[in-house]
Design a protein around this motif. Structure first.
Motif, PDB file in Angstrom:
ATOM      1  N   PHE A  14       0.894  -1.175  -0.143  1.00 37.07           N
ATOM      2  CA  PHE A  14       0.083   0.085  -0.049  1.00 37.07           C
ATOM      3  C   PHE A  14       1.046   1.037   0.055  1.00 37.07           C
ATOM      4  CE2 PHE A  14      -2.172  -3.305   2.471  1.00 37.07           C
ATOM      5  CZ  PHE A  14      -3.168  -3.534   1.577  1.00 37.07           C
ATOM      6  N   VAL A  15       0.270   2.397  -0.853  1.00 32.87           N
ATOM      7  CA  VAL A  15       1.082   3.787  -0.746  1.00 32.87           C
ATOM      8  C   VAL A  15       1.521   4.388   0.301  1.00 32.87           C
ATOM      9  CG1 VAL A  15       1.064   5.991  -1.722  1.00 32.87           C
ATOM     10  CG2 VAL A  15       0.251   3.778  -3.167  1.00 32.87           C
ATOM     11  N   GLY A  16       0.409   4.228   1.236  1.00 27.05           N
ATOM     12  CA  GLY A  16       0.526   4.942   2.655  1.00 27.05           C
ATOM     13  C   GLY A  16       1.504   4.318   3.468  1.00 27.05           C
ATOM     14  N   ASP A  17       1.562   2.917   3.526  1.00 33.43           N
ATOM     15  CA  ASP A  17       2.196   2.064   4.386  1.00 33.43           C
ATOM     16  C   ASP A  17       3.992   2.248   3.752  1.00 33.43           C
ATOM     17  OD1 ASP A  17       0.956   0.182   6.252  1.00 33.43           O
ATOM     18  OD2 ASP A  17      -0.359   0.441   4.535  1.00 33.43           O
ATOM     19  N   THR A  18       4.191   2.216   2.487  1.00 37.56           N
ATOM     20  CA  THR A  18       5.378   2.454   1.866  1.00 37.56           C
ATOM     21  C   THR A  18       6.086   3.895   2.273  1.00 37.56           C
ATOM     22  OG1 THR A  18       4.926   0.986  -0.056  1.00 37.56           O
ATOM     23  CG2 THR A  18       6.976   2.498  -0.204  1.00 37.56           C
ATOM     24  N   THR A 260      -6.209   8.331   3.095  1.00 39.28           N
ATOM     25  CA  THR A 260      -5.949   7.556   1.725  1.00 39.28           C
ATOM     26  C   THR A 260      -4.391   7.803   1.479  1.00 39.28           C
ATOM     27  OG1 THR A 260      -6.436   7.582  -0.450  1.00 39.28           O
ATOM     28  CG2 THR A 260      -6.425   9.750   0.229  1.00 39.28           C
ATOM     29  N   GLY A 261      -3.787   6.930   0.510  1.00 38.44           N
ATOM     30  CA  GLY A 261      -2.329   6.943   0.400  1.00 38.44           C
ATOM     31  C   GLY A 261      -1.859   8.180  -0.116  1.00 38.44           C
ATOM     32  N   HIS A 264      -0.797  10.500   2.950  1.00 40.41           N
ATOM     33  CA  HIS A 264       0.611  10.343   3.476  1.00 40.41           C
ATOM     34  C   HIS A 264       1.666  10.702   2.380  1.00 40.41           C
ATOM     35  CE1 HIS A 264      -1.072   7.873   6.552  1.00 40.41           C
ATOM     36  NE2 HIS A 264      -1.704   7.175   5.789  1.00 40.41           N
ATOM     37  N   MET A 265       1.339  10.663   1.007  1.00 38.24           N
ATOM     38  CA  MET A 265       2.253  11.453   0.092  1.00 38.24           C
ATOM     39  C   MET A 265       2.702  12.883   0.527  1.00 38.24           C
ATOM     40  SD  MET A 265       1.254   9.141  -3.248  1.00 38.24           S
ATOM     41  CE  MET A 265       1.846  10.411  -4.301  1.00 38.24           C
ATOM     42  N   TRP A 285      -3.184   5.795  12.124  1.00 32.56           N
ATOM     43  CA  TRP A 285      -3.157   6.033  10.639  1.00 32.56           C
ATOM     44  C   TRP A 285      -3.100   7.267  10.238  1.00 32.56           C
ATOM     45  CZ3 TRP A 285      -1.339   2.207   7.659  1.00 32.56           C
ATOM     46  CH2 TRP A 285      -1.558   0.971   8.383  1.00 32.56           C
TER      47      TRP A 285
END
Length: 317
Positions: A14-18, A260-261, A264-265, A285
């Protein structure tokens, strides 16, 4: 000069986790490891400016194990000590991640749980009450045998080429950097059966547009139709790679996002972010960083359109 030791690191899907794992990855690098990452194809664009090698993982078990065996063979040829120490770190919590590593003959470490401890060289405790970024950070600290505090900001890097592409996309539409609102209204899936999507987002965008604000949306491949139907007043930039998306977030006057991801970006690149939360608890989160403002009226209550518009007006006069 001591040569950096190669270390395989399995990213989450997942983008957010990365994004949230970035401080942990940099800690490993700062402590003398040369990172070889395994993840989804989008991770290459997202992490382009970091300079790490990203190997795209196949879907099938046999193909994944074959990839890991080949990487093990190549890295062991480069470093005679590779097979004598822990040589892989797993950010995913799943049994399958540990099984892949074990079948490839790797000595992996990761969080305990999901019945996989016996597959790992070391299974580290997953502590309660932690933000996800802290979980990944503490896993890296446990792997290194140190104690340290995570940074206040993530510092996701954007390459010069990605920034040039983002500016060109904006210029083609007559949009000036710093003078637009970038919205991230999509939030796929649910958390604890609770919806993560602010129900007032379409009305919010209509009212922003009516007030003369330039609104930009960057939908993912599965979000294009929804963006066209729900947000006809927003300028759509479709087919944008994640690294260029990061640059667009950095160039926005303010970002308004669901859980959403891309949120986080936005926090990762230091964008001014209004993060909209409702029934889901943000403690684990929420986007991480000093430029983040959480918008939440109270537990279980969404902010109103007027409240978010007022916050936009303060951030973007």
């Amino acid at each position: 000069m001591t040569q950096a030791r190669p270390l395989l690191v399995r990213l989450r899907n997942f983008v957010g986790d990365t994004v949230l794992s970035l401080p942990a990855l940099r800690l490993l690098q700062d402590r003398g490891y040369r990172l070889e990452l395994l993840g989804k194809g989008w991770a290459r664009s997202l992490l382009e400016a970091e300079g790490w090698t990203v190997h795209v993982r196949p879907d099938g078990l046999l193909e994944r194990v074959a990839q890991l065996r080949e990487l093990r063979r190549r890295l062991a040829a480069q470093d005679p000590g590779f097979d004598r120490r822990s040589n892989m770190l797993l950010f995913p919590y799943a049994f399958s991640a540990a099984l892949d590593a074990r079948l490839a003959g790797l000595r992996a470490e990761g969080h305990a749980g999901d019945g996989r401890n016996w597959l790992l060289r070391h299974a580290h405790p997953r502590r309660e009450g932690r933000h996800t970024l802290q979980e990944y950070w503490e896993l890296a600290c446990d792997f290194l045998g140190i104690q340290a505090e995570p940074p206040a900001d993530i510092g996701l890097r954007v390459s010069d080429a990605q920034r040039v592409q983002a500016r060109a996309l904006l210029a083609a539409q007559g949009i000036e950097p710093g003078r637009f609102v970038l919205i991230c209204p999509f939030a796929n899936g649910r958390v604890e059966f609770l919806d993560r999507s602010w129900p007032a987002f379409p009305d919010f965008v209509r009212r922003l547009h009516a007030a003369g604000r330039r609104v930009v949306i960057v939908p993912g491949p599965a979000e294009v139709q929804g963006a066209r139907e729900l947000y006809p007043d927003a300028l759509r930039l479709e087919g944008v790679p994640l690294g260029v998306y990061s640059a667009l977030l950095q160039l926005a006057g303010v970002v308004v996002a669901n859980d959403t991801g891309p949120a986080h970006m936005a926090a990762g690149v230091g964008a001014r972010l209004l993060s909209i939360w409702g029934p889901v608890d943000p403690a684990r989160w929420a986007p991480w960083g000093s430029t983040v403002t959480l918008m939440r009226r109270g537990p279980g209550e969404w902010s109103s359109v007027d409240e978010v518009r007022s916050a936009v007006a303060q951030a973007l006069p």
